[in-house]
Design an enzyme around this catalytic site. Sequence first.
Site, PDB file in Angstrom:
ATOM      1  N   SER A 135       0.867  -1.181   0.000  1.00 22.07           N
ATOM      2  CA  SER A 135       0.000   0.000   0.000  1.00 22.07           C
ATOM      3  C   SER A 135       0.898   1.224   0.000  1.00 22.07           C
ATOM      4  O   SER A 135       2.109   1.116   0.261  1.00 22.07           O
ATOM      5  CB  SER A 135      -0.876  -0.002   1.258  1.00 22.07           C
ATOM      6  OG  SER A 135      -1.502   1.247   1.473  1.00 22.07           O
ATOM      7  N   TYR A 148      -2.649  -1.505  10.300  1.00 20.86           N
ATOM      8  CA  TYR A 148      -2.591  -1.549   8.840  1.00 20.86           C
ATOM      9  C   TYR A 148      -1.206  -1.140   8.336  1.00 20.86           C
ATOM     10  O   TYR A 148      -0.616  -1.833   7.497  1.00 20.86           O
ATOM     11  CB  TYR A 148      -3.665  -0.630   8.263  1.00 20.86           C
ATOM     12  CG  TYR A 148      -3.817  -0.745   6.765  1.00 20.86           C
ATOM     13  CD1 TYR A 148      -4.489  -1.817   6.193  1.00 20.86           C
ATOM     14  CD2 TYR A 148      -3.288   0.221   5.917  1.00 20.86           C
ATOM     15  CE1 TYR A 148      -4.629  -1.926   4.813  1.00 20.86           C
ATOM     16  CE2 TYR A 148      -3.426   0.135   4.546  1.00 20.86           C
ATOM     17  CZ  TYR A 148      -4.094  -0.948   3.998  1.00 20.86           C
ATOM     18  OH  TYR A 148      -4.220  -1.055   2.632  1.00 20.86           O
TER      19      TYR A 148
END
Length: 282
Positions: A135, A148
């Site tokens: 990401s 995350y």
Amino acid sequence: MRGTVAVVTGAGSGIGRALAVALTERGATVAISDVNSVGLAETAEATNAHAELLDVSDRSAVAAYATTIATHFGVVHQLYNNAGIADGAPSILDDDYGSFERVLGVNLWGVIHGTKEFLPHLIASGAGHVVNISSLNGYLAQAGLAAYCTSKFAVRGFTETLRSEMLRDGHPVDVTVVHPGGVKTNIALAALAAARARGETVTLEQEARTRTYTDTLLRMDPAKAAAIILDGVRAKKPRVLVGNDARAIDALVRLVPANYPRLANWWGKKMFATAPARERGQ
């Protein structure tokens, strides 16, 4: 991609579904998996892919799945470790261990499980490729996304280590880490739904932040993201940035590595501070 056998995890929606569709259109034979039976069935119908329910956080399940796929097709050329979830609290101080365990179980251990179990088959193919989806939060840390960010930074480190080892040992496996920016997926909405399913209280602020992500920040068509990823795989790029936001933030982090957290906090305050008020119509 023609003649290639490709495995895609988390293919029930979003980037995973778009990858499965694009791989099929480019001539690959595709095996897909997901924990969402409805989404998985929809992707299977669109691609005629081999489909199985799979929880990538379950090591034994992934091991059995890898054996099944290798036996069924006789060879595996490409692995797309795409399955991912979001979860968490406003701060590490407020977060519980369960949040970290859930997110790391899928986002990090899912990548490790998939890579470890499929790697011997990819090597045996003589033309293997591991593609791990990180990401922009694999190089940009943000407050409120501890689990995350931890998982996505770790995916980056794991993948770059894998590439170094494949080069050192002369194995016929290319390795790519992918850093998508704001792609229009249901990851933020799914995180809220999962929290409600666990009986957790979802605040107005959390709902507003999620709506801001979904309506404003997650904008790129997953099909476009998949095309960028597959073009990068075809070119054997070790690192693929997906979207102008991913490229801009990468440049920012490189330019001011010590100061970007302050900039990220300023941006977050500007973007989200008035969200609850907007939701109340103020």
